[in-house]
Scaffold this motif. Structure first.
Motif, short mmCIF file in Angstrom:
data_model
loop_
_atom_site.label_atom_id
_atom_site.label_comp_id
_atom_site.label_asym_id
_atom_site.label_seq_id
_atom_site.Cartn_x
_atom_site.Cartn_y
_atom_site.Cartn_z
N TYR A 69 1.29 -1.21 0.16
CA TYR A 69 0.01 -0.31 0.39
C TYR A 69 0.30 0.89 0.31
O TYR A 69 1.79 1.35 0.51
CB TYR A 69 -1.32 -0.40 1.56
CG TYR A 69 -2.56 0.81 0.87
CD1 TYR A 69 -3.58 0.19 0.37
CD2 TYR A 69 -2.19 1.76 1.52
CE1 TYR A 69 -4.59 0.89 -0.09
CE2 TYR A 69 -3.75 2.60 0.92
CZ TYR A 69 -4.98 2.28 0.74
OH TYR A 69 -5.81 3.12 0.03
N LEU A 74 -2.12 6.62 2.32
CA LEU A 74 -2.65 6.29 3.52
C LEU A 74 -2.40 8.02 4.22
O LEU A 74 -3.19 7.88 5.03
CB LEU A 74 -1.21 5.69 3.89
CG LEU A 74 -1.12 4.06 3.99
CD1 LEU A 74 -0.42 3.67 5.08
CD2 LEU A 74 -2.74 3.51 5.01
N PHE A 90 -2.96 -0.68 7.94
CA PHE A 90 -4.41 -0.87 7.17
C PHE A 90 -4.01 -3.37 6.93
O PHE A 90 -4.63 -3.50 4.97
CB PHE A 90 -3.77 -0.98 5.10
CG PHE A 90 -5.04 0.74 4.86
CD1 PHE A 90 -5.50 1.55 6.09
CD2 PHE A 90 -5.44 1.12 4.39
CE1 PHE A 90 -6.10 2.58 6.48
CE2 PHE A 90 -6.30 2.44 3.92
CZ PHE A 90 -6.94 3.25 5.16
N PHE A 130 -11.22 -6.09 8.21
CA PHE A 130 -10.80 -4.33 7.85
C PHE A 130 -10.97 -3.61 8.70
O PHE A 130 -11.30 -3.12 9.00
CB PHE A 130 -10.57 -4.44 6.48
CG PHE A 130 -10.01 -2.99 5.98
CD1 PHE A 130 -9.40 -2.85 6.92
CD2 PHE A 130 -9.79 -2.55 4.59
CE1 PHE A 130 -8.16 -1.42 6.60
CE2 PHE A 130 -9.29 -2.00 3.89
CZ PHE A 130 -8.85 -1.59 5.06
#
Length: 221
Positions: A69, A74, A90, A130
């Motif tokens: 990621y 972010l 994440f 999540f």
């Protein structure tokens, strides 16, 4: 393009999915981490030494060996959510800088450091773990609408990686199916599914399912 951090999971209870544990709580680690192909899905093995998946039906294995990621994404979520999001939060193994993770092509290959080569295999599809981990009601809908899912990678060449390693794109397939396009097709925009059939680096089971769905959508003659 750089690897900002390498993140390994700390096991946590998983009340959101009804299984014993989750490895979504990833923390940056110092020093080199060995990366290798974990084998077929089902054992919980993943690509980074010291990490593992606990929902073995849906996570782990060669096609989901590593999850990346972008730090830039972010940072965008930090601004939108109004909270700090440390690298790894994440559930990503690799937090990158300067690399367009969601704009990467399915089948694109990255070199990390001097020896490791990874191949983009699929977008991350979010699950209830999540949402529960971030403690944000409605998070799955919000995350899906944004279409910045990050990328799963398979390990082509094993070796060691560490924070600060340079990253470079060393191969790109001759199609236009990006991580973001694949994600949109597999979630909210199934009309895009026909575009995915040329992306041969998608996991075989996903590609077969996509082909069946596309065939089913064709008008009868």
């Amino acid at each position: 393009m750089m690897l900002l951090s390498v993140n390994v999971g700390v096991p946590r209870a998983n009340p959101w999915k009804g299984i014993v544990a989750t490895g979504i709580d990833k923390r940056p680690v110092a020093g080199p981490v060995r990366v290798g192909a974990p084998g077929a899905k089902g054992s919980g093995a993943v690509g980074l030494e010291g990490d593992r998946a606990y929902d073995v039906k849906h996570h782990g294995g060669n096609d989901q060996a590593v999850y990346a990621y972008a730090r830039e994404d972010l940072d965008g979520w930090e601004e939108e959510l109004g909270r700090e999001l440390p690298s790894g939060v994440f559930g990503e193994n690799l937090t990158t800088v300067g690399l367009d993770v969601n704009g990467a092509l399915i089948g694109e290959r990255w070199r990390v450091g001097g020896e490791v080569v990874l191949e983009v295999s699929a977008p991350r599809i979010p699950c209830v773990t999540f949402e529960g981990w971030l403690d944000r009601p409605g998070w799955l809908k919000r995350f899906t609408a944004a279409a910045v899912p990050g990328a799963y990678l398979r390990v082509v060449t094993a070796g060691e990686i560490r924070a600060g390693d340079a990253m470079e794109i060393v191969g790109r397939p001759e199609h236009d199916v990006t991580v973001a396009v694949a994600f949109r097709a597999l979630t909210a925009e199934p009309e895009l599914l026909p575009r995915l059939v040329v992306a041969g680096a998608l996991p075989a089971e996903d590609l077969e399912r996509i082909r069946r769905r596309v065939a089913g959508r064709r008008p009868r003659t």
